[in-house]
Each structure stands twice: as C-alpha cells, then as structure tokens.
Design a protein around this motif. Structure first.
Motif, PDB file in Angstrom:
ATOM      1  N   LYS A   1       0.810  -1.223   0.000  1.00  0.00           N
ATOM      2  CA  LYS A   1       0.000   0.000   0.000  1.00  0.00           C
ATOM      3  C   LYS A   1       0.843   1.274   0.000  1.00  0.00           C
ATOM      4  CE  LYS A   1      -4.153  -1.865   2.265  1.00  0.00           C
ATOM      5  NZ  LYS A   1      -3.984  -3.165   1.670  1.00  0.00           N
ATOM      6  N   THR A   2       2.038   1.223   0.590  1.00  0.00           N
ATOM      7  CA  THR A   2       2.789   2.467   0.816  1.00  0.00           C
ATOM      8  C   THR A   2       4.202   2.452   0.244  1.00  0.00           C
ATOM      9  OG1 THR A   2       3.669   1.723   2.950  1.00  0.00           O
ATOM     10  CG2 THR A   2       1.511   2.775   2.974  1.00  0.00           C
ATOM     11  N   TYR A   3       4.506   1.486  -0.602  1.00  0.00           N
ATOM     12  CA  TYR A   3       5.926   1.316  -0.952  1.00  0.00           C
ATOM     13  C   TYR A   3       6.530   2.510  -1.672  1.00  0.00           C
ATOM     14  CZ  TYR A   3       4.561  -0.115  -5.745  1.00  0.00           C
ATOM     15  OH  TYR A   3       4.067  -0.175  -7.022  1.00  0.00           O
ATOM     16  N   ILE A   4       5.745   3.215  -2.465  1.00  0.00           N
ATOM     17  CA  ILE A   4       6.314   4.373  -3.175  1.00  0.00           C
ATOM     18  C   ILE A   4       6.535   5.539  -2.209  1.00  0.00           C
ATOM     19  CG2 ILE A   4       5.902   6.082  -4.985  1.00  0.00           C
ATOM     20  CD1 ILE A   4       4.461   3.922  -6.569  1.00  0.00           C
ATOM     21  N   GLY A   5       5.546   5.825  -1.387  1.00  0.00           N
ATOM     22  CA  GLY A   5       5.641   6.949  -0.458  1.00  0.00           C
ATOM     23  C   GLY A   5       6.738   6.788   0.574  1.00  0.00           C
ATOM     24  N   HIS A   6       6.991   5.559   1.015  1.00  0.00           N
ATOM     25  CA  HIS A   6       8.008   5.316   2.035  1.00  0.00           C
ATOM     26  C   HIS A   6       9.382   4.997   1.441  1.00  0.00           C
ATOM     27  CE1 HIS A   6       4.570   4.845   4.856  1.00  0.00           C
ATOM     28  NE2 HIS A   6       5.452   5.236   5.746  1.00  0.00           N
ATOM     29  N   GLY A   7       9.467   4.956   0.141  1.00  0.00           N
ATOM     30  CA  GLY A   7      10.757   4.645  -0.478  1.00  0.00           C
ATOM     31  C   GLY A   7      11.129   3.179  -0.382  1.00  0.00           C
ATOM     32  N   THR A   8      10.138   2.321  -0.091  1.00  0.00           N
ATOM     33  CA  THR A   8      10.427   0.881   0.015  1.00  0.00           C
ATOM     34  C   THR A   8      10.920   0.319  -1.309  1.00  0.00           C
ATOM     35  OG1 THR A   8       8.661   0.728   1.661  1.00  0.00           O
ATOM     36  CG2 THR A   8       9.450  -1.341   0.732  1.00  0.00           C
ATOM     37  N   ASP A   9      10.365   0.826  -2.403  1.00  0.00           N
ATOM     38  CA  ASP A   9      10.806   0.350  -3.721  1.00  0.00           C
ATOM     39  C   ASP A   9      12.287   0.658  -3.951  1.00  0.00           C
ATOM     40  OD1 ASP A   9      10.085   3.036  -3.649  1.00  0.00           O
ATOM     41  OD2 ASP A   9       9.478   3.107  -5.755  1.00  0.00           O
ATOM     42  N   LYS A  10      12.695   1.893  -3.613  1.00  0.00           N
ATOM     43  CA  LYS A  10      14.106   2.255  -3.777  1.00  0.00           C
ATOM     44  C   LYS A  10      15.002   1.418  -2.863  1.00  0.00           C
ATOM     45  CE  LYS A  10      13.237   7.061  -5.131  1.00  0.00           C
ATOM     46  NZ  LYS A  10      13.421   8.491  -4.762  1.00  0.00           N
ATOM     47  N   ALA A  11      14.529   1.179  -1.636  1.00  0.00           N
ATOM     48  CA  ALA A  11      15.324   0.402  -0.678  1.00  0.00           C
ATOM     49  C   ALA A  11      15.489  -1.045  -1.139  1.00  0.00           C
ATOM     50  CB  ALA A  11      14.655   0.442   0.697  1.00  0.00           C
ATOM     51  N   LEU A  12      14.399  -1.655  -1.622  1.00  0.00           N
ATOM     52  CA  LEU A  12      14.478  -3.030  -2.099  1.00  0.00           C
ATOM     53  C   LEU A  12      15.412  -3.144  -3.301  1.00  0.00           C
ATOM     54  CD1 LEU A  12      10.696  -3.987  -1.834  1.00  0.00           C
ATOM     55  CD2 LEU A  12      12.544  -4.961  -0.475  1.00  0.00           C
ATOM     56  N   LEU A  13      15.258  -2.209  -4.212  1.00  0.00           N
ATOM     57  CA  LEU A  13      16.095  -2.227  -5.410  1.00  0.00           C
ATOM     58  C   LEU A  13      17.562  -1.947  -5.055  1.00  0.00           C
ATOM     59  CD1 LEU A  13      15.679  -2.787  -8.376  1.00  0.00           C
ATOM     60  CD2 LEU A  13      15.217  -0.353  -8.741  1.00  0.00           C
ATOM     61  N   ALA A  14      17.787  -1.142  -4.020  1.00  0.00           N
ATOM     62  CA  ALA A  14      19.154  -0.883  -3.559  1.00  0.00           C
ATOM     63  C   ALA A  14      19.757  -2.136  -2.937  1.00  0.00           C
ATOM     64  CB  ALA A  14      19.147   0.257  -2.546  1.00  0.00           C
ATOM     65  N   GLY A  15      19.022  -2.756  -2.027  1.00  0.00           N
ATOM     66  CA  GLY A  15      19.557  -3.934  -1.348  1.00  0.00           C
ATOM     67  C   GLY A  15      19.899  -5.056  -2.295  1.00  0.00           C
ATOM     68  N   ILE A  16      19.077  -5.226  -3.322  1.00  0.00           N
ATOM     69  CA  ILE A  16      19.319  -6.316  -4.265  1.00  0.00           C
ATOM     70  C   ILE A  16      20.589  -6.057  -5.079  1.00  0.00           C
ATOM     71  CG2 ILE A  16      18.176  -5.624  -6.428  1.00  0.00           C
ATOM     72  CD1 ILE A  16      17.459  -8.859  -4.493  1.00  0.00           C
ATOM     73  N   GLN A  17      21.052  -4.778  -5.045  1.00  0.00           N
ATOM     74  CA  GLN A  17      22.299  -4.423  -5.729  1.00  0.00           C
ATOM     75  C   GLN A  17      23.457  -4.246  -4.748  1.00  0.00           C
ATOM     76  OE1 GLN A  17      21.504  -1.711  -9.354  1.00  0.00           O
ATOM     77  NE2 GLN A  17      19.887  -1.184  -7.887  1.00  0.00           N
ATOM     78  N   ASN A  18      23.268  -4.762  -3.535  1.00  0.00           N
ATOM     79  CA  ASN A  18      24.309  -4.747  -2.503  1.00  0.00           C
ATOM     80  C   ASN A  18      24.583  -3.348  -1.949  1.00  0.00           C
ATOM     81  OD1 ASN A  18      25.966  -6.387  -0.906  1.00  0.00           O
ATOM     82  ND2 ASN A  18      27.780  -5.843  -2.109  1.00  0.00           N
ATOM     83  N   ILE A  19      23.614  -2.454  -2.068  1.00  0.00           N
ATOM     84  CA  ILE A  19      23.746  -1.111  -1.489  1.00  0.00           C
ATOM     85  C   ILE A  19      23.218  -1.158  -0.056  1.00  0.00           C
ATOM     86  CG2 ILE A  19      22.975   1.296  -1.655  1.00  0.00           C
ATOM     87  CD1 ILE A  19      22.702   0.834  -4.700  1.00  0.00           C
ATOM     88  N   ASP A  20      23.997  -0.645   0.885  1.00  0.00           N
ATOM     89  CA  ASP A  20      23.629  -0.718   2.295  1.00  0.00           C
ATOM     90  C   ASP A  20      22.518   0.276   2.654  1.00  0.00           C
ATOM     91  OD1 ASP A  20      25.384  -2.732   3.294  1.00  0.00           O
ATOM     92  OD2 ASP A  20      27.041  -1.322   3.003  1.00  0.00           O
ATOM     93  N   PRO A  21      21.771   0.008   3.750  1.00  0.00           N
ATOM     94  CA  PRO A  21      20.664   0.888   4.154  1.00  0.00           C
ATOM     95  C   PRO A  21      21.104   2.324   4.473  1.00  0.00           C
ATOM     96  CG  PRO A  21      20.490  -1.229   5.272  1.00  0.00           C
ATOM     97  CD  PRO A  21      21.823  -1.216   4.568  1.00  0.00           C
TER      98      PRO A  21
END
Length: 227
Positions: free
Chosen positions: A53-73
């Motif tokens: 419900k909130t993945y775009i507003g909370h930046g969850t999409d960017k975080a998931l895509l970052a983690g899958i590329q080995n980018i740290d939180p």
C-alpha cells in the motif's frame, strides 16, 4: 523476554524515512541477494500488506532495489537505486500481492540470475530495521540476519550436523541458534545456523568440503561496520 540493544531502541543508521519500510526493506533485499548468489538479471518484488500500500511513499521500492544491488541501508546511493539498476542492466517489477497470513511488511523476491537460475526468498521487516527470512525456494526456514548465519541444503543423513558443529568448535565459534527443516527422513534438509562470531574463510572452506552438503551460503549481519 528479549534483551533489547541500543540499536533496537535508537533504530538503525539509514537513509530514511522509515526503519521498517526503508532500512528493513534494504536488509531483506541484501540477504535475498546473498541467498540467490551469482549475477542478477531480473527481480520481481511481490509486496504484501503495508509494503504493497505504501511502498512508493516510504521509499520501500528504492530500498528493495538498492539492497538487491548490494547497497547498504545507510548508503546515500539508495536514493539512486533505479538509475543504478538501469546502469547494471537489472530488470525489476513491483507487484502488489496477497501472501497470506504473514506480517504486513512482507515481500517475496523472485530472482533470476544471468545463468537462468531462479531463487525465491520471502521475508518480513519486523520493526526497527530488523528482519525475518522465513521461506526459501518453498522451504520453511527462520533466521533474522542479526547473527552470522550458515544456511545449508544437505542430505538428511546422520552426522552431517555434527561435522559442521565440530568445525565451528575447533575455531571456538559458539552456536547461537540452529533450526533444521526437512522434506522427509533421508531426503533433503535445510539448516539455518546462527553463530556469535563472524564466519572466517577457513571455516567456509571446511564446511563446503562436507560431502553431504549440496549448497551452502554464509550470511554476515547487514550492520554498519560489519563486512
């Protein structure tokens, strides 16, 4: 009652805005990447509950895509994960989904590697940046990523677990938690073994040499300052 660390109380070092929707999501994806191994070609993110419900507003999409590329939180590049994915040639899709009676911040990763191998990993962001991985390729597991973790697929035969624990004992590595799941007696089993110490390269080599082990992953905590 669980003992809470300063990390639990203060929250993780991260790129915001939310420890659950951003830091936890990035950690989940980073662990999923390790489990999949190899070079990633495509990722489908099946988002459940609050994540959906909130993945775009909370930046969850960017975080998931970052983690899958080995980018740290805590890495500012998390904000550029879409652009970096394009540069890396990684395809992605975010799919709102119903994954059943699971935590509202849950995601299932379907990861396709360049060699065609497909991995499925499902886990939840359970608050404060903490995570729980509970299914890999249809097999129930349970580990938090808070401790160094040895994840094996092995033949369900007597002595396999003893061989691994003996290797750890020889290097004075204490076992914090261990769970074993199997399809049936004598078939394939999955083990998630968490330790109090970082798994050294020497131990990794020894564990890989155990003949009953079909595959093994070593997952160190996704915590700033830990390699």
């Amino acid at each position: 009652m669980r003992d809470y660390s300063a990390f639990d109380i203060l929250g993780p070092i991260m790129v915001g805005p939310s420890s659950s929707h951003t830091a936890g999501a990035a950690r989940l994806a980073k662990v999923a990447r390790i489990i999949a191994g190899g070079k990633i070609k495509k990722v489908e993110f099946y988002l459940h509950g609050s994540f959906a419900k909130t993945y775009i507003g909370h930046g969850t999409d960017k975080a998931l895509l970052a983690g899958i590329q080995n980018i740290d939180p805590w890495d500012e590049n998390l904000k550029k994960s879409y652009e970096i994915a394009t540069e890396n040639g990684i395809e992605y899709d975010f799919i709102e989904s119903d994954l059943g009676e699971v935590h509202p911040n849950t995601v299932k990763f379907i990861i396709t590697r360049e060699d065609g191998m497909i991995s499925e990993v499902t886990g939840s962001s359970i608050g404060g940046g903490n995570i729980l991985i509970f299914n890999i390729d249809g097999q129930n597991v349970e580990f938090t990523g808070e401790f160094p973790t040895i994840l094996t697929h092995h033949k369900d035969l007597p002595g396999v677990i003893s061989k691994i624990s003996s290797i750890l004992f020889e290097d004075n590595i204490n076992i914090a938690n261990m769970r074993v799941y199997r399809d049936g007696k004598g078939k394939l089993a999955t083990m998630a073994l968490e330790t109090d110490n970082i798994i050294t390269e020497k131990i990794k080599v020894k564990v890989k040499q155990i003949e009953e082990i079909e595959s093994v992953k070593f997952i160190n905590p996704v915590v700033e300052g830990v390699l």
